[in-house]
Design a protein around this motif. Structure first.
Motif, PDB file in Angstrom:
ATOM      1  N   LEU A   1      56.329   7.059 -29.024  1.00  0.00           N
ATOM      2  CA  LEU A   1      56.347   6.520 -27.672  1.00  0.00           C
ATOM      3  C   LEU A   1      56.522   5.003 -27.770  1.00  0.00           C
ATOM      4  N   PHE A   2      57.526   4.476 -27.083  1.00  0.00           N
ATOM      5  CA  PHE A   2      57.793   3.041 -27.073  1.00  0.00           C
ATOM      6  C   PHE A   2      57.509   2.507 -25.671  1.00  0.00           C
ATOM      7  N   VAL A   3      56.402   1.754 -25.545  1.00  0.00           N
ATOM      8  CA  VAL A   3      56.036   1.140 -24.274  1.00  0.00           C
ATOM      9  C   VAL A   3      56.650  -0.254 -24.233  1.00  0.00           C
ATOM     10  N   LEU A   4      57.521  -0.503 -23.264  1.00  0.00           N
ATOM     11  CA  LEU A   4      58.295  -1.743 -23.208  1.00  0.00           C
ATOM     12  C   LEU A   4      57.979  -2.513 -21.930  1.00  0.00           C
ATOM     13  N   ASN A   5      57.594  -3.771 -22.097  1.00  0.00           N
ATOM     14  CA  ASN A   5      57.429  -4.666 -20.949  1.00  0.00           C
ATOM     15  C   ASN A   5      58.784  -5.320 -20.687  1.00  0.00           C
ATOM     16  N   PRO A   6      59.474  -4.968 -19.601  1.00  0.00           N
ATOM     17  CA  PRO A   6      60.852  -5.441 -19.403  1.00  0.00           C
ATOM     18  C   PRO A   6      60.969  -6.911 -19.032  1.00  0.00           C
TER      19      PRO A   6
ATOM     20  N   LEU B   1      62.785   7.678 -30.342  1.00  0.00           N
ATOM     21  CA  LEU B   1      61.991   6.889 -29.411  1.00  0.00           C
ATOM     22  C   LEU B   1      62.066   7.470 -28.010  1.00  0.00           C
ATOM     23  N   GLU B   2      60.925   7.564 -27.364  1.00  0.00           N
ATOM     24  CA  GLU B   2      60.877   7.855 -25.935  1.00  0.00           C
ATOM     25  C   GLU B   2      60.371   6.591 -25.251  1.00  0.00           C
ATOM     26  N   VAL B   3      61.210   5.964 -24.453  1.00  0.00           N
ATOM     27  CA  VAL B   3      60.921   4.659 -23.872  1.00  0.00           C
ATOM     28  C   VAL B   3      60.272   4.810 -22.504  1.00  0.00           C
ATOM     29  N   TRP B   4      59.188   4.072 -22.315  1.00  0.00           N
ATOM     30  CA  TRP B   4      58.551   3.977 -20.995  1.00  0.00           C
ATOM     31  C   TRP B   4      58.317   2.509 -20.685  1.00  0.00           C
ATOM     32  N   GLU B   5      58.783   2.051 -19.513  1.00  0.00           N
ATOM     33  CA  GLU B   5      58.679   0.650 -19.146  1.00  0.00           C
ATOM     34  C   GLU B   5      57.462   0.403 -18.255  1.00  0.00           C
ATOM     35  N   THR B   6      56.751  -0.669 -18.550  1.00  0.00           N
ATOM     36  CA  THR B   6      55.603  -1.040 -17.729  1.00  0.00           C
ATOM     37  C   THR B   6      56.093  -1.551 -16.378  1.00  0.00           C
ATOM     38  N   THR B   7      55.192  -1.479 -15.399  1.00  0.00           N
ATOM     39  CA  THR B   7      55.522  -1.920 -14.039  1.00  0.00           C
ATOM     40  C   THR B   7      54.730  -3.152 -13.620  1.00  0.00           C
ATOM     41  N   GLY B   8      53.687  -3.497 -14.400  1.00  0.00           N
ATOM     42  CA  GLY B   8      52.812  -4.596 -14.016  1.00  0.00           C
ATOM     43  C   GLY B   8      51.708  -4.178 -13.088  1.00  0.00           C
ATOM     44  N   ASN B   9      51.646  -2.905 -12.748  1.00  0.00           N
ATOM     45  CA  ASN B   9      50.602  -2.404 -11.857  1.00  0.00           C
ATOM     46  C   ASN B   9      49.381  -1.964 -12.648  1.00  0.00           C
ATOM     47  N   ARG B  10      48.254  -1.888 -11.966  1.00  0.00           N
ATOM     48  CA  ARG B  10      47.008  -1.509 -12.637  1.00  0.00           C
ATOM     49  C   ARG B  10      47.050  -0.098 -13.205  1.00  0.00           C
ATOM     50  N   GLY B  11      47.920   0.738 -12.664  1.00  0.00           N
ATOM     51  CA  GLY B  11      47.982   2.124 -13.125  1.00  0.00           C
ATOM     52  C   GLY B  11      48.735   2.322 -14.424  1.00  0.00           C
TER      53      GLY B  11
END
Length: 291
Positions: free
Chosen positions: A6-11, A35-45
């Motif tokens: 899992l690749f968590v990416l802050n865009p 890689l499975e990419v998931w981008e952060t949103t900046g939200n608390r969730g």
């Protein structure tokens, strides 16, 4: 069979690296890894979403693309998952990656493929997970000022530093260890598990991320000459020799902040607080490293 990460990416990290180029580079260099990419949103969730993905998926590893603040958030979500953790340094501040000898995406890929990890101590500051560096005073004010700028990246950080110098002042702190209470005056008080800021400045010359201890580093320079001398000491690794620096090692401490100095944890500005408690977390995180 390829390993699944899992690749968590802050865009929006750092200088705005093109995320398609980052993903393409990782895919080219990380042979045998899907890689499975998931981008952060900046939200608390975001942290809760990551926690859910980790619990539902059959993962072989976890990567995070961003700065120290993004790493802190993902670590908090990953506690309890026995997965190797790789930092892809994309943010303005990549101090923790620097501690592991990782200065670029290529370094990160080399560390991941090499497979060497370090079991890094985790801490709590009040209810916040703490991994690398936290501080009161000058640097926290600088992080706050940089956060409020419309642009990001190292150039914004350096521009903000000049304005922050104009507001440099001492703060009073009380340190309560298990067997000692200490009153100090400081322009900056650092709680250091790691050693280096993202600039490469060595703020904690005697610290190790896996020794079960953190350091309290108190800096109280007077005037520009002492500030300049401290800056040189940080890059030479001789900070502990300075007469305006004091260092304690501990596994827990309470710190009062009656003057309301700015406060940050791993690159994230915290609300004003009059007191904190620092204490260990039982779990550790296994970070890929070159050093």
């Amino acid at each position: 069979m390829n390993r699944r990460y899992l690749f968590v990416l802050n865009p929006i990290s750092g200088e705005g690296d093109d995320r398609k180029e980052v993903i393409a580079l990782l895919s080219q260099q990380l042979h045998g890894i899907d890689l499975e990419v998931w981008e952060t949103t900046g939200n608390r969730g975001d942290a809760q979403k990551i926690k859910g993905m980790l619990s539902e998926g059959n993962w072989d590893g976890l990567l995070v693309g961003g700065g120290d603040g993004t790493v802190k958030m993902v670590v908090e979500a990953a506690i309890g998952n026995d997965l190797p953790f790789g930092i892809i340094p994309l943010g303005s501040a990549n101090g923790l990656a620097t501690c592991f000898g990782i200065h670029s995406i290529s370094d990160a890929c080399h560390a991941i493929l090499k497979g060497r990890t370090r079991a890094v101590d985790l801490w709590k500051i009040n209810d916040e997970v703490f991994v690398h560096l936290s501080d009161f005073g000058f640097n926290a004010g600088l992080v706050k000022r940089s956060r409020d700028e419309s642009s990001r990246g190292m150039m914004t950080y350096f521009k903000s530093s000049f304005a922050q110098f104009a507001e440099l002042k001492p703060y009073h702190f009380t340190l309560k260890f298990e067997d000692e209470i200490v009153e100090v005056e400081a322009k900056m008080l650092v709680i250091a598990n790691g050693g280096k800021y993202g600039t490469g400045a060595l703020i904690n010359p005697q610290g190790k991320v896996d020794d079960g201890l953190f350091e309290i580093v108190v800096l109280n320079p007077e005037g520009f000459e002492e500030i300049l001398r401290l800056s040189i000491d940080m890059f030479k690794g001789t900070l502990a020799d300075s007469e305006v620096v004091k260092i304690w090692s501990a596994d827990k401490v309470e710190i009062s902040n009656p003057d309301g100095a700015d406060f940050q944890i791993d690159g994230e500005v915290m609300p004003k607080t009059a007191a904190i408690k620092v204490y260990p977390v039982e779990e550790k995180i296994n970070f890929y490293c070159l050093e």
